[in-house]
Design a protein around this motif. Structure first.
Motif, PDB file in Angstrom:
ATOM      1  N   ARG A 158     -47.269  -8.458 -55.207  1.00 12.80           N
ATOM      2  CA  ARG A 158     -47.014  -8.368 -53.761  1.00 12.80           C
ATOM      3  C   ARG A 158     -48.343  -8.424 -52.988  1.00 12.80           C
ATOM      4  NH1 ARG A 158     -43.923  -3.081 -52.405  1.00 12.80           N
ATOM      5  NH2 ARG A 158     -45.971  -2.242 -52.813  1.00 12.80           N
ATOM      6  N   ARG A 162     -47.996 -12.228 -51.843  1.00  9.99           N
ATOM      7  CA  ARG A 162     -47.412 -12.146 -50.502  1.00  9.99           C
ATOM      8  C   ARG A 162     -48.478 -11.812 -49.445  1.00  9.99           C
ATOM      9  NH1 ARG A 162     -43.497  -7.345 -48.923  1.00  9.99           N
ATOM     10  NH2 ARG A 162     -45.504  -6.489 -48.286  1.00  9.99           N
ATOM     11  N   ASN A 163     -49.302 -10.799 -49.734  1.00 13.45           N
ATOM     12  CA  ASN A 163     -50.270 -10.355 -48.712  1.00 13.45           C
ATOM     13  C   ASN A 163     -51.602 -11.111 -48.767  1.00 13.45           C
ATOM     14  OD1 ASN A 163     -48.262  -8.591 -48.034  1.00 13.45           O
ATOM     15  ND2 ASN A 163     -49.250  -6.773 -48.851  1.00 13.45           N
ATOM     16  N   LYS A 224     -49.096   2.501 -53.347  1.00 17.45           N
ATOM     17  CA  LYS A 224     -48.456   2.948 -52.094  1.00 17.45           C
ATOM     18  C   LYS A 224     -49.228   2.505 -50.845  1.00 17.45           C
ATOM     19  CE  LYS A 224     -44.775   5.473 -53.253  1.00 17.45           C
ATOM     20  NZ  LYS A 224     -43.442   5.176 -52.786  1.00 17.45           N
ATOM     21  N   GLY A 225     -49.524   1.225 -50.793  1.00 15.06           N
ATOM     22  CA  GLY A 225     -50.165   0.670 -49.591  1.00 15.06           C
ATOM     23  C   GLY A 225     -51.541   1.268 -49.325  1.00 15.06           C
ATOM     24  N   THR A 227     -52.338   4.273 -49.279  1.00 17.31           N
ATOM     25  CA  THR A 227     -52.272   5.518 -48.495  1.00 17.31           C
ATOM     26  C   THR A 227     -53.042   6.623 -49.219  1.00 17.31           C
ATOM     27  OG1 THR A 227     -50.137   5.959 -49.504  1.00 17.31           O
ATOM     28  CG2 THR A 227     -50.114   5.056 -47.279  1.00 17.31           C
ATOM     29  N   GLY A 257     -53.021   2.464 -45.631  1.00 22.61           N
ATOM     30  CA  GLY A 257     -51.992   2.814 -44.645  1.00 22.61           C
ATOM     31  C   GLY A 257     -52.206   4.202 -44.057  1.00 22.61           C
ATOM     32  N   ALA A 259     -52.773   8.310 -43.957  1.00 21.04           N
ATOM     33  CA  ALA A 259     -52.293   9.463 -44.731  1.00 21.04           C
ATOM     34  C   ALA A 259     -50.948   9.161 -45.404  1.00 21.04           C
ATOM     35  CB  ALA A 259     -52.134  10.654 -43.805  1.00 21.04           C
ATOM     36  N   PHE A 260     -50.781   9.667 -46.621  1.00 16.88           N
ATOM     37  CA  PHE A 260     -49.463   9.610 -47.263  1.00 16.88           C
ATOM     38  C   PHE A 260     -48.626  10.697 -46.594  1.00 16.88           C
ATOM     39  CE2 PHE A 260     -46.388  10.804 -50.546  1.00 16.88           C
ATOM     40  CZ  PHE A 260     -45.804   9.573 -50.772  1.00 16.88           C
ATOM     41  N   LEU A 261     -47.748  10.238 -45.696  1.00 16.64           N
ATOM     42  CA  LEU A 261     -47.129  11.169 -44.746  1.00 16.64           C
ATOM     43  C   LEU A 261     -46.352  12.338 -45.362  1.00 16.64           C
ATOM     44  CD1 LEU A 261     -46.209   8.629 -41.956  1.00 16.64           C
ATOM     45  CD2 LEU A 261     -47.865  10.502 -41.837  1.00 16.64           C
ATOM     46  N   PRO A 262     -45.597  12.125 -46.455  1.00 18.42           N
ATOM     47  CA  PRO A 262     -44.846  13.271 -46.976  1.00 18.42           C
ATOM     48  C   PRO A 262     -45.747  14.449 -47.372  1.00 18.42           C
ATOM     49  CG  PRO A 262     -44.058  11.234 -47.964  1.00 18.42           C
ATOM     50  CD  PRO A 262     -45.267  10.888 -47.169  1.00 18.42           C
ATOM     51  N   SER A 298     -54.968  -3.534 -44.232  1.00 17.05           N
ATOM     52  CA  SER A 298     -54.508  -2.762 -43.091  1.00 17.05           C
ATOM     53  C   SER A 298     -55.285  -1.445 -43.007  1.00 17.05           C
ATOM     54  CB  SER A 298     -53.026  -2.487 -43.321  1.00 17.05           C
ATOM     55  OG  SER A 298     -52.525  -1.850 -42.210  1.00 17.05           O
ATOM     56  N   VAL A 300     -54.759   1.720 -40.934  1.00 17.06           N
ATOM     57  CA  VAL A 300     -53.892   2.357 -39.947  1.00 17.06           C
ATOM     58  C   VAL A 300     -54.273   3.823 -39.810  1.00 17.06           C
ATOM     59  CG1 VAL A 300     -51.486   2.626 -39.223  1.00 17.06           C
ATOM     60  CG2 VAL A 300     -52.083   0.914 -40.938  1.00 17.06           C
ATOM     61  N   ALA A 301     -54.215   4.324 -38.607  1.00 22.70           N
ATOM     62  CA  ALA A 301     -54.457   5.746 -38.308  1.00 22.70           C
ATOM     63  C   ALA A 301     -55.766   6.196 -38.951  1.00 22.70           C
ATOM     64  CB  ALA A 301     -53.260   6.586 -38.752  1.00 22.70           C
TER      65      ALA A 301
HETATM   66  N1  COA Z   1     -46.853   7.244 -46.053  1.00 25.15           N
HETATM   67  C1  COA Z   1     -46.087   7.188 -47.148  1.00 25.15           C
HETATM   68  N2  COA Z   1     -45.739   6.021 -47.756  1.00 25.15           N
HETATM   69  C2  COA Z   1     -46.202   4.895 -47.219  1.00 25.15           C
HETATM   70  C3  COA Z   1     -46.978   4.878 -46.061  1.00 25.15           C
HETATM   71  C4  COA Z   1     -47.326   6.114 -45.474  1.00 25.15           C
HETATM   72  N3  COA Z   1     -48.130   6.214 -44.429  1.00 25.15           N
HETATM   73  N4  COA Z   1     -47.315   3.597 -45.789  1.00 25.15           N
HETATM   74  C5  COA Z   1     -46.748   2.846 -46.733  1.00 25.15           C
HETATM   75  N5  COA Z   1     -46.070   3.617 -47.602  1.00 25.15           N
HETATM   76  C6  COA Z   1     -45.343   3.196 -48.802  1.00 25.15           C
HETATM   77  C7  COA Z   1     -44.140   2.313 -48.517  1.00 25.15           C
HETATM   78  O1  COA Z   1     -43.018   3.130 -48.260  1.00 25.15           O
HETATM   79  C8  COA Z   1     -44.020   1.548 -49.810  1.00 25.15           C
HETATM   80  O2  COA Z   1     -43.436   2.380 -50.781  1.00 25.15           O
HETATM   81  P1  COA Z   1     -42.529   1.735 -51.984  1.00 25.15           P
HETATM   82  O3  COA Z   1     -43.440   0.821 -52.757  1.00 25.15           O
HETATM   83  O4  COA Z   1     -42.093   2.921 -52.771  1.00 25.15           O
HETATM   84  O5  COA Z   1     -41.444   0.991 -51.308  1.00 25.15           O
HETATM   85  C9  COA Z   1     -45.467   1.349 -50.228  1.00 25.15           C
HETATM   86  O6  COA Z   1     -46.213   2.324 -49.530  1.00 25.15           O
HETATM   87  C10 COA Z   1     -46.011  -0.021 -49.879  1.00 25.15           C
HETATM   88  O7  COA Z   1     -45.715  -0.269 -48.519  1.00 25.15           O
HETATM   89  P2  COA Z   1     -45.262  -1.723 -47.994  1.00 25.15           P
HETATM   90  O8  COA Z   1     -45.008  -1.600 -46.525  1.00 25.15           O
HETATM   91  O9  COA Z   1     -44.166  -2.272 -48.842  1.00 25.15           O
HETATM   92  O10 COA Z   1     -46.560  -2.568 -48.319  1.00 25.15           O
HETATM   93  P3  COA Z   1     -47.345  -3.579 -47.400  1.00 25.15           P
HETATM   94  O11 COA Z   1     -48.520  -3.991 -48.190  1.00 25.15           O
HETATM   95  O12 COA Z   1     -46.467  -4.627 -46.901  1.00 25.15           O
HETATM   96  O13 COA Z   1     -47.826  -2.719 -46.114  1.00 25.15           O
HETATM   97  C11 COA Z   1     -48.858  -0.961 -44.884  1.00 25.15           C
HETATM   98  C12 COA Z   1     -48.684  -1.647 -46.251  1.00 25.15           C
HETATM   99  C13 COA Z   1     -49.756   0.247 -45.120  1.00 25.15           C
HETATM  100  C14 COA Z   1     -49.531  -1.926 -43.928  1.00 25.15           C
HETATM  101  C15 COA Z   1     -47.500  -0.578 -44.270  1.00 25.15           C
HETATM  102  O14 COA Z   1     -46.734   0.075 -45.243  1.00 25.15           O
HETATM  103  C16 COA Z   1     -47.614   0.343 -43.077  1.00 25.15           C
HETATM  104  O15 COA Z   1     -47.904  -0.106 -41.988  1.00 25.15           O
HETATM  105  N6  COA Z   1     -47.363   1.645 -43.306  1.00 25.15           N
HETATM  106  C17 COA Z   1     -47.349   2.638 -42.235  1.00 25.15           C
HETATM  107  C18 COA Z   1     -48.739   3.120 -41.974  1.00 25.15           C
HETATM  108  C19 COA Z   1     -48.747   4.254 -40.969  1.00 25.15           C
HETATM  109  O16 COA Z   1     -48.086   4.234 -39.978  1.00 25.15           O
HETATM  110  N7  COA Z   1     -49.556   5.254 -41.281  1.00 25.15           N
HETATM  111  C20 COA Z   1     -49.672   6.395 -40.434  1.00 25.15           C
HETATM  112  C21 COA Z   1     -50.437   7.410 -41.197  1.00 25.15           C
HETATM  113  S1  COA Z   1     -50.828   8.772 -40.163  1.00 25.15           S
END
Ligand code: COA
Length: 643
Positions: A158, A162-163, A224-225, A227, A257, A259-262, A298, A300-301
């Motif tokens: 992926r 894809r990316n 997990k992206g 995170t 991405g 923080a790992f939010l959970p 990416s 983010v935050a």
């Molecule tokens: N917290 C927990 N899990 C997250 C996450 C986050 N902030 N961001 C991504 N993930 C998880 C996704 O749920 C996914 O889990 P899975 O593989 O079990 O389905 C995995 O990470 C990969 O994410 P995905 O979106 O499929 O990959 P991607 O490469 O297309 O995109 C990101 C990656 C990071 C760009 C996108 O997931 C994203 O924008 N995430 C939100 C980031 C965010 O808002 N962060 C705020 C933190 S304060």
């Protein structure tokens, strides 16, 4: 006249608060030192360092400490317990000239030879250790193999297909001069309460870029992206601490991405949580430790602050984005769809916001750009010095049979030293006193080092000897290598005389602890066997801030050895509250939690290393720590602030 000139120069030195380590700042960055005086000063300093003049604190690391350690300056984390002691400059390095290294190497040829022959009486213990080493190394190799795949094959597909991004290890190949980098804590993140997080989602290590040793921190977006998990924060903070302690420039490859939010409550609020990474970036910049970043995915935050706080950042077109809230959040808040590119892509940040400084149209171009940026940092690479050194006379492969399966399988530690020291030569200190600790001098690939190695229980005499020797190394600015194999805690005293012996020993160990804690020379600890109880502190365990700490795969790390658990009150004893099954459970838990892999997964060390590679790793660390000798250090004490 000369005296007057030197006094004036000393006053100017203090006023300029030029850090005692590293070569002098050129006159352009230090207006108080005109270039002619600068040359005289340089000569004076060299004389002092070579022992021709009065002993100077400048050569010993106790001299005018970094401005960051003074109360007026911004507080440095090094002054707050993350460094090598409170209110003190980080360790000074030996002020030896290059030719003195060669001379020291010549002198080493006169050191006595260690007898490394393994006597037949030790053979069965050797065989037992060997079998254990082979089993743990097999497990270690399996773990490394699994970790090399990051978040797994699907996630890599992926990420790359894809990316359209490069896998993190491919990125490092483009960034670093070669593949001989030192990866830090690759096992971090295994078997966490929240699951397996391969390499804690972030590769860290030390490699050369344009000939300069640099710390790198690279998110692995296949986990997990990218995170950040709690263990990922810890790993990044440790990498930054290494950068600060050893003054290494730092490169961030950011693809996260945030923080790992959970797990936000374990990531966000506390002092050593996520925000500390950004805090450290500012402090490091103020300490004149340059930091550069590549936005290669990416950000983010929280992920967005890392490159924005860096001194220079490159962003890659199409794949690099930087924003506090991504398109989904914008849609939720405003109902408007905006593409990631328009919201925070490479064009926007290099042309409009200024959050990034360089636009790269491909990953390859970005890493080339970073190499160019590094060449502008005015950092001199270590001189290419060809020092001839002798290899040990005994095969390093035999270390597998000397790595103790448990404390009872410990063989004389000099057998290990004879496989690590150049030419198997060792100038022992106090050979006949406190023999359960071996101390002395030797060389590792040409570097002079002081050795402190457990050879039994850390008795009263052994601790006094250790304390004396550590102070000698500090006085002489010689890095110290600790080889730790501490005895499991001793039994309770059964007589007054035993109790007295215990308290004498406690006092001597406390003295050695103080000597180790306050010694301002670089330290490397290798746990070759047990890391048990308070003796592990005395032997420069993690809480005593060695510059690096590694474990052999057979190592055990715990307050007490589970195999000595029979000393704990058993069911049936009058004061025992637990039953036998509870004790069995406790013993099993202790057994699991003592393994080297358990320790490394939690970042209690900087990684597991193979016994036969120990010499190479130590030599690499010594070279890395030596680099700061060649840095320009000026009195400037503010971070670079992006405007
Ligand atoms: N917290 C927990 N899990 C997250 C996450 C986050 N902030 N961001 C991504 N993930 C998880 C996704 O749920 C996914 O889990 P899975 O593989 O079990 O389905 C995995 O990470 C990969 O994410 P995905 O979106 O499929 O990959 P991607 O490469 O297309 O995109 C990101 C990656 C990071 C760009 C996108 O997931 C994203 O924008 N995430 C939100 C980031 C965010 O808002 N962060 C705020 C933190 S304060």
């Amino acid at each position: 006249m000369m005296f007057l000139l030197l006094s004036v120069l000393r006053v100017m030195w203090n006023r300029a608060t030029v850090c005692s380590r590293g070569r002098l700042a050129p006159s352009t960055s230090c207006p108080l030192l005109p270039s002619t005086l600068h040359r005289v000063f340089h000569r004076e300093r060299q004389d002092l360092c070579h022992g021709r003049g009065p002993v100077s604190p400048l050569c010993r690391g106790h001299g005018p400490v970094s401005p960051l350690c003074h109360s007026e300056g911004p507080a440095s984390p090094l002054c707050h317990g993350q460094g090598q002691g409170p209110g003190r400059a980080p360790a000074a390095l030996p002020c030896r000239s290059l030719s003195s290294r060669a001379k020291s190497q010549q002198a080493a040829k006169r050191y006595p030879l260690l007898d490394g022959r393994i006597r037949s009486v030790f053979r069965h213990v050797f065989e037992e250790n060997l079998r254990n080493s082979e089993a743990v190394i097999k497990r270690y190799s399996e773990l490394l193999e699994m970790l090399s795949k990051g978040g797994g094959e699907n996630a890599i597909l992926r990420h790359t297909q894809r990316n359209k991004k490069l896998f993190v290890r491919e990125r490092l190949k483009l960034l670093l001069d070669d593949e001989s980098f030192l990866e830090l804590s690759p096992l971090a993140g295994l078997n966490m309460p929240y699951g397996d997080i391969p390499a804690a989602g972030c590769l860290t290590g030390i490699g050369k870029i344009c000939g300069v040793w640099c710390v790198f921190m690279a998110n692995d977006a296949t986990v997990k992206g990218g995170t950040i998990y709690p263990i990922g924060v810890k790993k990044q903070l440790r990498a930054q601490e290494i950068a600060m302690q050893n003054r290494l420039l730092s490169v961030y490859l950011v693809d996260s991405g945030g923080a790992f939010l959970p797990l936000q409550s374990e990531l966000f609020p506390d002092k050593l949580h996520g925000g500390r990474v950004f805090y450290n970036e500012a402090i490091m910049s103020a300490m004149r430790i340059p930091q550069v970043a590549v936005v290669c995915g990416s950000c983010v935050a929280g992920g967005a602050y890392v490159p924005t706080m860096a001194e220079e950042a490159v962003i890659i077109d199409k794949i690099g984005t930087l924003f506090l809230a991504g398109p989904p959040l914008v849609k939720a808040a405003t109902g408007e769809y905006v593409s990631p590119e328009d919201l925070g892509g490479a064009k926007l940040h290099t042309e409009v916001s200024g959050c990034s400084d360089h636009f790269a149209s491909s990953e390859k171009e970005a890493y080339e750009c970073i190499r160019n940026v590094i060449s502008t940092l005015n950092y001199d690479p270590l001189p290419e010095e060809i020092t001839e050194h002798d290899n040990p006379l005994y095969s390093p492969d035999e270390l597998l049979g000397l790595a103790p399966r448990d404390y009872r399988c410990t063989l004389p530690v000099k057998l290990i030293l004879s496989r690590l020291m150049d030419g198997s030569r060792f100038q022992e200190f106090k050979a006949n006193y406190g023999t359960t600790l071996v101390t002395g001098f030797g060389h590792v690939e040409g570097h002079l080092v002081g050795i402190v190695a457990n050879n039994g229980e850390l008795s009263h005499d052994a601790s006094l000897k250790g304390s004396h020797f550590v102070q000698l190394c500090s006085q002489r600015s010689i890095p110290i290598l600790f080889f730790q194999n501490t005895a499991p805690p001793i039994a309770e005293p059964t007589s007054i005389s035993q109790a007295e012996a215990h308290s004498n020993r406690l006092k001597a160990q406390a003295s050695m602890m103080a000597a180790v804690a306050c010694s301002a020379v670089p330290k490397i600890t290798v746990v070759i066997g047990g890391c048990y109880g308070s003796e592990s502190y005395v032997m420069c365990g993690r809480s005593f801030s060695p510059n690096f700490l590694f474990l052999w795969p057979n190592a055990r790390v715990a307050l007490m050895d589970s195999r000595h658990f029979s000393t704990v009150p058993q069911a049936g004893d009058s004061d025992c509250t637990g039953d036998e099954s509870e004790l069995k459970h406790l013993k099993k838990k202790l057994e699991e939690e003592s393994s080297a892999f358990y320790s490394s997964a939690r970042l209690w060390d900087d990684g597991v290393i193979l016994p036969q590679n120990t010499r190479k790793v130590i030599a690499q660390c010594l070279e890395i720590m030596e680099q700061q000798k060649y840095q320009v250090i000026s009195p400037w004490q503010y971070p670079v602030i992006r405007v």
